[in-house]
Design an enzyme around this catalytic site. Structure first.
Site, PDB file in Angstrom:
ATOM      1  N   CYS A   1       0.651  -1.360   0.089  1.00  0.00           N
ATOM      2  CA  CYS A   1      -0.057  -0.118   0.001  1.00  0.00           C
ATOM      3  C   CYS A   1       0.708   1.277  -0.027  1.00  0.00           C
ATOM      4  O   CYS A   1       0.741   1.991  -0.801  1.00  0.00           O
ATOM      5  CB  CYS A   1      -0.956  -0.023   1.307  1.00  0.00           C
ATOM      6  SG  CYS A   1      -2.226  -1.284   0.999  1.00  0.00           S
TER       7      CYS A   1
HETATM    8  N1  LIG Z   1      -2.696  -6.472   1.472  1.00  0.00           N
HETATM    9  C1  LIG Z   1      -2.970  -5.312   2.050  1.00  0.00           C
HETATM   10  O1  LIG Z   1      -2.740  -5.040   3.249  1.00  0.00           O
HETATM   11  C2  LIG Z   1      -4.194  -4.442   1.474  1.00  0.00           C
HETATM   12  C3  LIG Z   1      -4.884  -3.556   1.982  1.00  0.00           C
HETATM   13  C4  LIG Z   1      -5.696  -3.058   1.393  1.00  0.00           C
HETATM   14  C5  LIG Z   1      -5.978  -3.014   0.018  1.00  0.00           C
HETATM   15  N2  LIG Z   1      -5.200  -4.078  -0.657  1.00  0.00           N
HETATM   16  C6  LIG Z   1      -5.507  -4.115  -2.020  1.00  0.00           C
HETATM   17  O2  LIG Z   1      -6.372  -5.053  -2.313  1.00  0.00           O
HETATM   18  C7  LIG Z   1      -5.877  -5.700  -3.569  1.00  0.00           C
HETATM   19  C8  LIG Z   1      -5.340  -7.398  -3.488  1.00  0.00           C
HETATM   20  O3  LIG Z   1      -4.227  -7.111  -2.439  1.00  0.00           O
HETATM   21  P1  LIG Z   1      -3.751  -8.411  -1.864  1.00  0.00           P
HETATM   22  O4  LIG Z   1      -2.841  -8.079  -0.761  1.00  0.00           O
HETATM   23  O5  LIG Z   1      -4.828  -9.075  -1.288  1.00  0.00           O
HETATM   24  O6  LIG Z   1      -3.260  -9.339  -2.958  1.00  0.00           O
HETATM   25  P2  LIG Z   1      -2.760 -10.859  -2.692  1.00  0.00           P
HETATM   26  O7  LIG Z   1      -1.340 -11.026  -3.761  1.00  0.00           O
HETATM   27  O8  LIG Z   1      -2.313 -11.124  -1.300  1.00  0.00           O
HETATM   28  O9  LIG Z   1      -3.941 -11.767  -3.411  1.00  0.00           O
HETATM   29  C9  LIG Z   1      -4.135 -11.550  -4.611  1.00  0.00           C
HETATM   30  C10 LIG Z   1      -4.940 -12.856  -5.007  1.00  0.00           C
HETATM   31  O10 LIG Z   1      -5.334 -12.532  -6.212  1.00  0.00           O
HETATM   32  C11 LIG Z   1      -5.032 -13.832  -7.184  1.00  0.00           C
HETATM   33  N3  LIG Z   1      -5.167 -13.328  -8.605  1.00  0.00           N
HETATM   34  C12 LIG Z   1      -4.402 -12.738  -9.507  1.00  0.00           C
HETATM   35  N4  LIG Z   1      -5.025 -12.427 -10.655  1.00  0.00           N
HETATM   36  C13 LIG Z   1      -6.387 -13.225 -10.640  1.00  0.00           C
HETATM   37  C14 LIG Z   1      -7.398 -13.160 -11.465  1.00  0.00           C
HETATM   38  N5  LIG Z   1      -7.402 -12.626 -12.483  1.00  0.00           N
HETATM   39  N6  LIG Z   1      -8.519 -13.669 -10.811  1.00  0.00           N
HETATM   40  C15 LIG Z   1      -8.703 -14.221  -9.737  1.00  0.00           C
HETATM   41  N7  LIG Z   1      -7.685 -14.119  -8.737  1.00  0.00           N
HETATM   42  C16 LIG Z   1      -6.336 -13.661  -9.191  1.00  0.00           C
HETATM   43  C17 LIG Z   1      -3.792 -14.227  -6.756  1.00  0.00           C
HETATM   44  O11 LIG Z   1      -3.463 -15.566  -7.176  1.00  0.00           O
HETATM   45  C18 LIG Z   1      -3.685 -14.099  -5.362  1.00  0.00           C
HETATM   46  O12 LIG Z   1      -4.136 -15.025  -4.659  1.00  0.00           O
HETATM   47  C19 LIG Z   1      -4.783  -4.872  -4.182  1.00  0.00           C
HETATM   48  O13 LIG Z   1      -5.270  -3.946  -5.139  1.00  0.00           O
HETATM   49  C20 LIG Z   1      -4.212  -4.237  -2.994  1.00  0.00           C
HETATM   50  O14 LIG Z   1      -3.817  -2.955  -3.079  1.00  0.00           O
HETATM   51  C21 LIG Z   1      -4.228  -4.750  -0.032  1.00  0.00           C
END
Ligand SMILES: NC(=O)c1ccc[n+]([C@@H]2O[C@H](COP(=O)([O-])OP(=O)(O)OC[C@H]3O[C@@H](n4cnc5c(N)ncnc54)[C@H](O)[C@@H]3O)[C@@H](O)[C@H]2O)c1
Length: 419
Positions: free
Chosen positions: A262
């Site tokens: 983030c």
């Molecule tokens: N990690 C955090 O603390 C956090 C906090 C707030 C917001 N976010 C946002 O949330 C979003 C997700 O982040 P995250 O940390 O959960 O990511 P992550 O990498 O932990 O998980 C993402 C998942 O999506 C899957 N994926 C990728 N492409 C895909 C597709 N086309 N269809 C289905 N699944 C797919 C991946 O295999 C993975 O399991 C991002 O935009 C991030 O900026 C993250």
């Protein structure tokens, strides 16, 4: 009105998607998880949680009403679909390819009356300009009348024991009143409080404001930390005293840089959008410059500290304690520790690491030796604390005669060098 087999489909089962799926299953919703990684799907269906915030027991309990798949056609059976796929930077530019791919999977399987909500962090306009055109293109259905759309920023804070998915207020939006009402009814089932904003662009911007605010304030305190060092002022004493002010001040801590998905990434999404109207976000650019300079600053301090004991960086043995970007989690994405390790290796220091949450580490193609906590640390010239994992409080630093440089402001050791 269609009959849906699942109340909720979650697209992307990571740090954001999995807690949402588990919390929704706990709230008695039937949940389908969809992830393109079949390994992850298998792991989750077998009750092995890939993230620290969800224990295997919690996951196991949720599996009564939560099933995961890598088959996108099952998405047609979900009433609500939340998209929580990655939005990284590629070549310093927002990379929406995962959102586009997810929109294709959802769009190809879209059926009337579904409610689609984007939760991935992104620049304002993505829901209207990227998500909806893709959903309409692949489904030949019309957003706002055939199906409903909105955006809700995620506020998950990995490792935070107090503020979890359920008790953190959830900002929501919809592209029209009907979408908003449906999205509101959905989230009211799973979170304690929803906060309605007037449009999807405002909701997208909320997330960028929250993270840019942190980014800028961390940069301010990092700059002050470097200046205080030159002025022989103890920055920690200053911060700890300032934060006793009960109003008008929020404390931020200096550190080795910023990491995670983030803080280093989201302000880039904001700058990308404002550059389209020819305006830079000057605060963001300055904050990036300062925060990005912290790893090099840490390495220069390491060098000085070694010199003060008639040692040089070259061939010095340095043990890095903590490589994850924050306390008590395993996520090393964008972690400043990786930059610090790379810089130390470039200067021919002999580096090892210990991190209870990170199994292995490769920097610039080189596998880094992982130390164990039971090891006698006397062989090292320096212990460099980069993440304040709780487990490090078990190390009796006071009996060690190595240089200990703590960049995190932890209280593991009283008499030590700090950033
Ligand atoms: N990690 C955090 O603390 C956090 C906090 C707030 C917001 N976010 C946002 O949330 C979003 C997700 O982040 P995250 O940390 O959960 O990511 P992550 O990498 O932990 O998980 C993402 C998942 O999506 C899957 N994926 C990728 N492409 C895909 C597709 N086309 N269809 C289905 N699944 C797919 C991946 O295999 C993975 O399991 C991002 O935009 C991030 O900026 C993250």
């Amino acid at each position: 009105m269609n009959k849906f087999d699942y109340n909720l489909g979650v697209v992307g089962l990571g740090y954001v998607g999995l807690p949402l799926a588990v919390e929704s299953a706990n709230s008695k919703l039937s949940v389908l998880g969809f992830d393109t990684s079949s390994n992850r799907v298998e792991e989750i269906n077998n009750g092995h949680s890939p993230i620290e915030d969800i224990s295997d027991d919690e996951l196991e309990n949720a599996l009564n009403s939560f099933f995961s798949t890598d088959d996108p056609t099952l998405l047609s059976k979900c009433h609500h679909i939340v998209i929580s796929v990655p939005t990284p930077l590629t070549d310093y530019q927002p990379d929406l390819s995962y959102v586009e791919a997810a929109a294709k999977s959802v769009g190809e399987n879209l059926v009337p009356n579904q409610i689609i909500i984007l939760e991935s962090t992104t620049y304002p306009g993505t829901t209207l300009e990227v998500l909806i055109p893709n959903l309409e293109k692949y489904s030949s259905l019309k957003a706002g009348s055939d199906f409903y759309v909105g955006y809700s920023p995620e506020r998950i804070d990995p490792g935070n024991e107090e503020w979890k998915f359920k008790n953190t207020p959830k900002v929501i939006s919809g592209i029209n009143e009907e979408s908003l009402n449906k999205i509101k009814s959905f989230y009211e089932q799973i979170v304690d409080e929803v906060v309605v904003v007037k449009g999807t662009k405002e909701a997208e911007m909320v997330k960028l404001l929250e993270n840019t605010y942190r980014h800028v304030n961390i940069a301010l305190i990092n700059e002050l930390a470097m200046l205080c060092k030159m002025l022989d002022i103890d920055i920690w004493e200053v911060v700890n005293a300032a934060k006793t002010k009960p109003f008008g001040f929020q404390s931020f801590k200096p550190g080795p840089g910023v990491g995670g998905h983030c803080i280093p990434v989201d302000p880039e999404y904001l700058s990308f959008k404002t550059r389209q109207i020819g305006k830079p976000v000057r605060f963001v650019e300055l904050a990036q410059e300062i925060n990005n300079s912290m790893p090099a600053y840490v390495v220069s301090r390491v060098n000085e500290l070694l010199n003060s004991q008639d040692k040089i960086l070259r061939n010095s043995k340095i043990l890095i304690l903590g490589v994850a970007y924050k306390k008590d989690i395993s996520d090393t994405r964008e972690s400043p520790s990786l930059d610090i390790l790379e810089l130390l290796i470039e200067k021919n220091a002999e580096v090892s690491f210990y991190d209870p949450f990170v199994k292995e580490l490769t920097i610039a193609g080189q596998s880094i030796n992982k130390e164990s906590l039971s090891k006698n640390f006397h062989d090292y010239d320096m212990l460099l604390i980069l993440t304040p994992h709780t487990e490090f409080s078990e190390i009796d630093f006071e009996i060690l005669n190595n240089i200990v440089f703590d960049t995190t402001g932890s209280n593991f050791i009283k008499s030590t060098e700090r950033i």
